[in-house]
Design an enzyme around this catalytic site. Structure first.
Site, PDB file in Angstrom:
ATOM      1  N   ALA A   1       0.884  -1.169   0.000  1.00 53.50           N
ATOM      2  CA  ALA A   1       0.000   0.000   0.000  1.00 53.50           C
ATOM      3  C   ALA A   1       0.913   1.208   0.000  1.00 53.50           C
ATOM      4  O   ALA A   1       1.796   1.328   0.850  1.00 53.50           O
ATOM      5  CB  ALA A   1      -0.899  -0.009   1.235  1.00 53.50           C
ATOM      6  N   SER A   2       0.739   2.097  -0.958  1.00 45.48           N
ATOM      7  CA  SER A   2       1.643   3.239  -1.114  1.00 45.48           C
ATOM      8  C   SER A   2       1.710   4.094   0.141  1.00 45.48           C
ATOM      9  O   SER A   2       0.766   4.152   0.939  1.00 45.48           O
ATOM     10  CB  SER A   2       1.200   4.112  -2.295  1.00 45.48           C
ATOM     11  OG  SER A   2       1.336   3.432  -3.517  1.00 45.48           O
ATOM     12  N   ALA A   3       2.835   4.779   0.302  1.00 45.56           N
ATOM     13  CA  ALA A   3       2.991   5.726   1.405  1.00 45.56           C
ATOM     14  C   ALA A   3       1.996   6.871   1.232  1.00 45.56           C
ATOM     15  O   ALA A   3       1.705   7.286   0.101  1.00 45.56           O
ATOM     16  CB  ALA A   3       4.407   6.268   1.430  1.00 45.56           C
TER      17      ALA A   3
END
Length: 223
Positions: free
Chosen positions: A58-60
């Site tokens: 899950a992207s930052a």
């Protein structure tokens, strides 16, 4: 929403990454925690990518913020996302283009493609649980070919890095539309490229260095 999440949002505002009121509000309304596996939920407000299984992340929050700002999203837009992951990024976009407090007839829609069946199911459940099931459609297939069934799109984003901008995605972009895609090597320097379609002319803009998982598929890296 936890105090830690609001603190993280305020840091992104102070740094100039989060600027637009609609993007800031979307991050407030759609925290990352509900979209994460149980073992990493406690790290939801940490500004770094988090594992969601199958070698994906899950992207930052700062990267989701950068991309949502760069897409110049508006209420009513039709958006294609390649790399659905846990469904979090698609849900933040849905909150911008189809806000909960706007009449449904003004809503846009997000089509998010995930090539890994297990993650597509995970994303669909998370999106439904978060209340965005009527604004986000999850498709399980190769994202590099796009989703021509609903083309053209006002906005397209790719949450994985390919060797070049996939031509099918350019073809499926609406006139005047914006396409956002990381381009570079599998383990080397990548740049976030913003593409604008102006008639027969394609204008590319380098938005800086990024680090994403590889884009696998027919028009990406070979699995």
């Amino acid at each position: 929403m936890s105090g830690q999440w609001e603190d993280m949002i305020q840091k992104l505002v102070r740094s100039g990454i989060l600027r637009s009121p609609n993007v800031i509000e979307a991050l407030r309304r759609v925290p990352r925690e509900p979209f994460l596996p149980e073992n990493v939920k406690s790290s939801a407000a940490t500004d770094c990518p988090l594992p969601i299984g199958s070698g994906q992340t899950a992207s930052a929050p700062h990267m989701v913020s950068i991309m949502d700002e760069a897409l110049e999203l508006e209420v009513g837009h039709k958006v294609l996302e390649v790399g659905g992951g846990s469904g979090w990024h698609a849900s933040t976009i849905a909150e911008i283009i189809a806000p909960s407090d706007e009449p449904k007839e003004r809503w846009g829609h997000v089509y998010t493609i995930e090539r890994i069946a297990k993650l597509a199911a995970f994303a669909k459940q998370n999106i439904t649980d978060a209340g965005y099931g009527d604004r986000v459609t999850v498709i399980h297939q190769d994202g590099t070919v796009g989703y021509p069934e609903e083309a053209p799109y006002d906005r397209i984003l790719v949450a994985a890095a390919g060797p070049s901008v996939p031509k099918p995605l350019i073809d499926q972009l609406k006139e005047g539309g914006v396409l956002l895609v990381p381009v570079g090597g599998v383990q080397y320097y990548q740049t976030l490229v913003r593409v604008r379609k102006k008639g027969e002319t394609i204008v590319e803009e380098n938005l800086g260095g990024v680090a994403f998982v590889p884009l696998l598929g027919k028009h990406g890296f070979q699995p």
